[in-house]
Write a protein that holds these residues in place. Structure first.
Motif, PDB file in Angstrom:
ATOM      1  N   MET A   1       0.813  -1.191   0.000  1.00 18.80           N
ATOM      2  CA  MET A   1       0.000   0.000   0.000  1.00 18.80           C
ATOM      3  C   MET A   1       0.861   1.262   0.000  1.00 18.80           C
ATOM      4  O   MET A   1       0.587   2.177  -0.741  1.00 18.80           O
ATOM      5  CB  MET A   1      -0.942  -0.073   1.210  1.00 18.80           C
ATOM      6  N   VAL A   4       2.250   2.004  -3.434  1.00 14.95           N
ATOM      7  CA  VAL A   4       1.235   2.584  -4.329  1.00 14.95           C
ATOM      8  C   VAL A   4       1.148   4.080  -4.086  1.00 14.95           C
ATOM      9  O   VAL A   4       1.201   4.883  -5.022  1.00 14.95           O
ATOM     10  CB  VAL A   4      -0.143   1.921  -4.127  1.00 14.95           C
ATOM     11  N   LEU A   5       1.029   4.457  -2.845  1.00 16.30           N
ATOM     12  CA  LEU A   5       0.891   5.875  -2.508  1.00 16.30           C
ATOM     13  C   LEU A   5       2.137   6.662  -2.893  1.00 16.30           C
ATOM     14  O   LEU A   5       2.030   7.811  -3.341  1.00 16.30           O
ATOM     15  CB  LEU A   5       0.578   6.033  -1.021  1.00 16.30           C
ATOM     16  N   ALA A  33      -5.993  -3.893  -7.242  1.00 11.19           N
ATOM     17  CA  ALA A  33      -5.379  -3.690  -5.927  1.00 11.19           C
ATOM     18  C   ALA A  33      -4.968  -2.230  -5.756  1.00 11.19           C
ATOM     19  O   ALA A  33      -5.080  -1.671  -4.661  1.00 11.19           O
ATOM     20  CB  ALA A  33      -4.174  -4.613  -5.754  1.00 11.19           C
ATOM     21  N   VAL A  34      -4.513  -1.600  -6.844  1.00  6.29           N
ATOM     22  CA  VAL A  34      -4.195  -0.173  -6.797  1.00  6.29           C
ATOM     23  C   VAL A  34      -5.462   0.607  -6.478  1.00  6.29           C
ATOM     24  O   VAL A  34      -5.455   1.508  -5.636  1.00  6.29           O
ATOM     25  CB  VAL A  34      -3.567   0.312  -8.123  1.00  6.29           C
ATOM     26  N   GLN A  36      -8.087  -0.431  -4.862  1.00 14.83           N
ATOM     27  CA  GLN A  36      -8.444  -0.660  -3.460  1.00 14.83           C
ATOM     28  C   GLN A  36      -7.563   0.183  -2.530  1.00 14.83           C
ATOM     29  O   GLN A  36      -8.061   0.795  -1.592  1.00 14.83           O
ATOM     30  CB  GLN A  36      -8.293  -2.146  -3.114  1.00 14.83           C
ATOM     31  N   ALA A  37      -6.275   0.217  -2.809  1.00 15.69           N
ATOM     32  CA  ALA A  37      -5.376   1.034  -1.982  1.00 15.69           C
ATOM     33  C   ALA A  37      -5.782   2.499  -2.038  1.00 15.69           C
ATOM     34  O   ALA A  37      -5.796   3.193  -1.010  1.00 15.69           O
ATOM     35  CB  ALA A  37      -3.926   0.855  -2.444  1.00 15.69           C
ATOM     36  N   TYR A  40      -9.063   3.156   0.005  1.00 13.37           N
ATOM     37  CA  TYR A  40      -8.931   3.124   1.460  1.00 13.37           C
ATOM     38  C   TYR A  40      -7.919   4.122   2.010  1.00 13.37           C
ATOM     39  O   TYR A  40      -8.080   4.624   3.112  1.00 13.37           O
ATOM     40  CB  TYR A  40      -8.555   1.714   1.924  1.00 13.37           C
ATOM     41  N   TYR A  41      -6.850   4.392   1.263  1.00 18.45           N
ATOM     42  CA  TYR A  41      -5.754   5.170   1.820  1.00 18.45           C
ATOM     43  C   TYR A  41      -5.344   6.389   0.993  1.00 18.45           C
ATOM     44  O   TYR A  41      -4.437   7.116   1.387  1.00 18.45           O
ATOM     45  CB  TYR A  41      -4.514   4.275   1.994  1.00 18.45           C
ATOM     46  N   GLY A  42      -5.985   6.616  -0.135  1.00 18.62           N
ATOM     47  CA  GLY A  42      -5.523   7.630  -1.063  1.00 18.62           C
ATOM     48  C   GLY A  42      -6.043   9.033  -0.873  1.00 18.62           C
ATOM     49  O   GLY A  42      -5.662   9.940  -1.615  1.00 18.62           O
TER      50      GLY A  42
END
Length: 99
Positions: A1, A4-5, A33-34, A36-37, A40-42
């Motif tokens: 994760m 990705v960020l 998966a990118v 999803q990341a 949730y976290y972007g």
């Protein structure tokens, strides 16, 4: 994760990458998966710079993304019905992999 960020943070203003581009930059094909990341976290990243392969902004964020695209002079293409997408040919960011 976190990787990705980090890729998303590296995209310059006015440029974009698709979810698949971000995955490829990480040596993966896991574009979902990118997504999803990012979901949730972007929120604290320049999320509008990660778009769908069609050039459309993240689902359900079209209006908010448009404000960012205009502020950053991101190249856009408009349809007759008033909808837009990012001009991927002009705006796609290629990650420098050092080769």
């Amino acid at each position: 994760m976190g990787r990705v960020l980090a890729v998303v943070e590296s995209i310059p203003a006015g440029k974009v990458m698709t979810y698949g581009d971000v995955a490829a930059a990480l040596g993966s094909r896991a574009s979902r998966a990118v997504g999803q990341a990012m979901a949730y976290y972007g929120a604290s990243t320049p999320w509008w710079r990660v778009i769908r392969a069609s050039g459309h902004p993240p689902a359900d964020h079209s209006a908010a993304a448009l404000e960012h695209y205009r502020a950053e002079y991101t190249p856009l293409v408009w349809s007759r019905d008033g909808r837009y997408r990012v001009d991927l040919t002009a705006a796609r960011h290629a990650v420098d992999d050092g080769t």
